[in-house]
Scaffold this motif. Structure first.
Motif, PDB file in Angstrom:
ATOM      1  N   LEU A   1       0.820  -1.225   0.000  1.00  0.00           N
ATOM      2  CA  LEU A   1       0.000   0.000   0.000  1.00  0.00           C
ATOM      3  C   LEU A   1       0.847   1.265   0.000  1.00  0.00           C
ATOM      4  O   LEU A   1       0.340   2.352  -0.294  1.00  0.00           O
ATOM      5  CB  LEU A   1      -0.938  -0.001   1.210  1.00  0.00           C
ATOM      6  CG  LEU A   1      -1.961  -1.143   1.270  1.00  0.00           C
ATOM      7  CD1 LEU A   1      -2.878  -0.985   2.471  1.00  0.00           C
ATOM      8  CD2 LEU A   1      -2.789  -1.207  -0.016  1.00  0.00           C
ATOM      9  N   ARG A   2       2.126   1.108   0.324  1.00  0.00           N
ATOM     10  CA  ARG A   2       3.037   2.260   0.403  1.00  0.00           C
ATOM     11  C   ARG A   2       3.037   3.066  -0.886  1.00  0.00           C
ATOM     12  O   ARG A   2       3.165   4.287  -0.883  1.00  0.00           O
ATOM     13  CB  ARG A   2       4.447   1.707   0.674  1.00  0.00           C
ATOM     14  CG  ARG A   2       5.499   2.688   1.065  1.00  0.00           C
ATOM     15  CD  ARG A   2       5.417   3.055   2.521  1.00  0.00           C
ATOM     16  NE  ARG A   2       5.025   4.447   2.622  1.00  0.00           N
ATOM     17  CZ  ARG A   2       4.281   4.962   3.580  1.00  0.00           C
ATOM     18  NH1 ARG A   2       3.797   4.228   4.534  1.00  0.00           N
ATOM     19  NH2 ARG A   2       3.965   6.218   3.605  1.00  0.00           N
ATOM     20  N   THR A   3       2.900   2.361  -2.016  1.00  0.00           N
ATOM     21  CA  THR A   3       2.985   3.030  -3.316  1.00  0.00           C
ATOM     22  C   THR A   3       1.698   3.769  -3.681  1.00  0.00           C
ATOM     23  O   THR A   3       1.658   4.455  -4.708  1.00  0.00           O
ATOM     24  CB  THR A   3       3.285   1.993  -4.427  1.00  0.00           C
ATOM     25  OG1 THR A   3       2.245   1.003  -4.407  1.00  0.00           O
ATOM     26  CG2 THR A   3       4.614   1.311  -4.193  1.00  0.00           C
ATOM     27  N   GLU A   4       0.652   3.642  -2.869  1.00  0.00           N
ATOM     28  CA  GLU A   4      -0.638   4.252  -3.200  1.00  0.00           C
ATOM     29  C   GLU A   4      -0.686   5.747  -2.881  1.00  0.00           C
ATOM     30  O   GLU A   4      -1.611   6.445  -3.273  1.00  0.00           O
ATOM     31  CB  GLU A   4      -1.779   3.528  -2.467  1.00  0.00           C
ATOM     32  CG  GLU A   4      -1.921   2.063  -2.853  1.00  0.00           C
ATOM     33  CD  GLU A   4      -2.279   1.877  -4.317  1.00  0.00           C
ATOM     34  OE1 GLU A   4      -3.294   2.456  -4.759  1.00  0.00           O
ATOM     35  OE2 GLU A   4      -1.547   1.160  -5.018  1.00  0.00           O
ATOM     36  N   GLY A   5       0.290   6.218  -2.096  1.00  0.00           N
ATOM     37  CA  GLY A   5       0.413   7.660  -1.879  1.00  0.00           C
ATOM     38  C   GLY A   5      -0.526   8.274  -0.856  1.00  0.00           C
ATOM     39  O   GLY A   5      -0.736   9.487  -0.862  1.00  0.00           O
ATOM     40  N   VAL A   6      -1.110   7.437   0.030  1.00  0.00           N
ATOM     41  CA  VAL A   6      -1.945   7.999   1.101  1.00  0.00           C
ATOM     42  C   VAL A   6      -1.347   7.590   2.446  1.00  0.00           C
ATOM     43  O   VAL A   6      -0.686   6.550   2.547  1.00  0.00           O
ATOM     44  CB  VAL A   6      -3.416   7.517   1.009  1.00  0.00           C
ATOM     45  CG1 VAL A   6      -4.035   7.879  -0.327  1.00  0.00           C
ATOM     46  CG2 VAL A   6      -3.553   6.032   1.300  1.00  0.00           C
ATOM     47  N   PRO A   7      -1.569   8.387   3.500  1.00  0.00           N
ATOM     48  CA  PRO A   7      -1.073   8.006   4.822  1.00  0.00           C
ATOM     49  C   PRO A   7      -1.679   6.684   5.289  1.00  0.00           C
ATOM     50  O   PRO A   7      -2.863   6.422   5.064  1.00  0.00           O
ATOM     51  CB  PRO A   7      -1.546   9.155   5.723  1.00  0.00           C
ATOM     52  CG  PRO A   7      -1.731  10.310   4.806  1.00  0.00           C
ATOM     53  CD  PRO A   7      -2.196   9.718   3.511  1.00  0.00           C
TER      54      PRO A   7
END
Length: 345
Positions: free
Chosen positions: A230-236
Motif C-alpha cells: 500500500l506504500r505506493t498508493e500515496g496515502v497516509p
C-alpha cells in the motif's frame, strides 16, 4: 472539489500544524440520536449497502462535531462474505459466523475478493463522499489477525483460545490463512484508495492478545507485506490496536505513517519507547462521561504531550460508545482546536 481542511493529512506526514486535528473512532454511529433513529429501520449492512444513506451517516459527525476527518461508516467484516464466509452482525454481540474456520480444508476453500463486484456499494459511497466533504476521508480494513479471530472463534472472544490453538497447532494452515487475508486487505484497500480514500487505517483491534515474539513470527510478515504493497498508493497509512503497548517497537518498524495509541500508553511514553511515527490518540472514552473539568484536564495533558513533536492527531483510545453525548464531543472538539492553536501559534 470542495476546499479541503488538510490539518489531519499534514499531521500524518509529520508536518507543522496550525492546530491539532481531531477525529473520533466510531464518531459515526451509536452516540448519535439521528443514527439510532435510522437503526430502527435499517441494519448496519442495510446502511452500508445504500451509498447515499451511508454517506449521510459518515458525514453527520463532521457537520455535527466539527472534526477534521471523516471515517467511512462500515464494519471491518464487510469484505469477508466475498471469501465465502457467512457473517451476521448481531446487535449487542458483533460479528457472528455460523461455520467457523478451524481446519486446513476450511482455509483452502476460502475465495478471493473482487472489490468492484463484491463491494461496489463501498466504492460508490467513497466517491459520493469525496464530492461532499471538506475534510479528508479515512477508510479502513481489519487486519488479518483480527479478522481471523472472528472467523476462527465464530464471533467476539475474550481469550482467543481457538485462534491461538489453530495458530500454534497448524502453522501451515495459519500462514495460508494470513496470506489469503493479506491478499484481501491489499485488494480491498487499493480499491478504496482508487475510489478516493485519502488515508487508510488498519484496525488490528485484538492483536494485543499475542506476545511480542508470537507477533513477530506469526503476524508481522503479513502486516509488512500489506503496508509495503500500500506504500505506493500515496496515502497516509495508520495502524491501530488495543492493548498493544508491547508491540509498539515492532509496529514502528512497519512502513506506516501513523500509530494509533489506546489509553494505556501516552504520546510521551510512546516516543520514549522509540516510536518515531506520527501518533494518534489516546483519550480513554470512559472519561467522556465525567464532568467537563475532568475531560478538559485529561485532554490538555494529552495535547501537551502530543504537541511536543510534529505529527499528532487527537483521538479516543477506543471507539465512542452510545452513552456519550453529542454536546460533549462538540465541546471537546472546540477545546482541542482552541487550546492547540493558541499553543502552536
Amino acid at each position: 472539489m470542495l476546499m479541503m481542511n488538510e490539518e489531519f493529512l499534514k499531521a500524518c506526514r509529520k508536518e507543522e500544524n496550525s492546530f491539532v486535528p481531531v477525529w473520533y473512532m466510531r464518531q459515526a454511529g451509536r452516540s448519535q440520536p439521528e443514527y439510532r433513529k435510522l437503526k430502527e429501520k435499517y441494519s448496519l449492512f442495510d446502511i452500508t449497502h445504500r451509498p447515499e444513506l451511508c454517506a449521510q451517516v459518515t458525514k453527520l459527525p463532521v457537520d455535527q462535531h466539527g472534526v477534521d476527518a471523516a471515517i467511512l461508516y462500515k464494519d471491518i467484516m464487510s469484505p469477508v462474505p466475498a471469501l465465502g464466509v457467512n457473517v451476521e452482525i448481531k446487535t449487542g454481540i458483533g460479528p457472528v459466523i455460523d461455520a467457523p474456520v478451524r481446519t486446513m480444508e476450511d482455509v483452502e476453500k476460502l475465495g478471493t475478493i473482487e472489490p468492484q463486484k463484491d463491494v461496489p456499494y463501498v466504492l460508490e459511497t467513497i466517491q459520493l463522499l469525496r464530492q461532499q466533504l471538506e475534510v479528508p476521508l479515512i477508510t479502513f480494513a481489519g487486519a488479518p489477525f483480527t479478522i481471523a479471530s472472528y472467523m476462527i472463534e465464530g464471533g467476539p472472544s475474550r481469550d482467543y483460545h481457538h485462534t491461538k490453538a489453530f495458530m500454534y497447532s497448524d502453522p501451515e494452515a495459519w500462514f495460508l490463512l494470513m496470506d489469503k487475508l493479506g491478499d484481501m486487505s491489499i485488494a480491498y484497500a487499493k480499491a478504496q484508495i482508487a475510489s478516493g480514500a485519502q488515508a487508510f487505517q488498519i484496525f488490528d483491534s485484538w492483536v494485543g492478545a499475542l506476545n511480542a515474539e508470537d507477533f513477530r513470527h506469526y503476524i508481522k510478515p503479513v502486516m509488512n507485506r500489506i503496508f509495503s504493497e500500500l506504500r505506493t498508493e500515496g496515502v497516509p497509512l495508520i495502524l491501530y490496536g488495543t492493548g498493544a503497548r508491547h508491540l509498539l517497537q515492532d509496529w514502528n518498524d512497519l512502513p506506516i505513517d501513523v500509530i494509533g495509541l489506546d489509553w494505556r500508553t501516552s504520546p510521551r511514553e510512546a516516543r520514549e519507547m522509540g516510536v518515531t511515527k506520527a501518533l494518534q490518540g489516546n483519550l480513554d472514552p470512559s472519561i467522556l462521561l465525567a464532568p467537563w473539568k475532568v475531560i478538559e484536564e485529561k485532554a490538555k495533558q494529552i495535547l501537551d504531550e502530543g504537541m511536543e513533536e510534529p505529527g499528532f492527531i487527537f483521538n479516543v483510545g477506543k471507539g465512542i460508545f452510545p452513552q456519550v453525548q453529542v454536546e460533549t464531543l462538540q465541546r471537546l472538539t472546540a477545546f482541542i482546536h482552541d487550546y492547540s492553536s493558541e499553543k502552536l501559534g
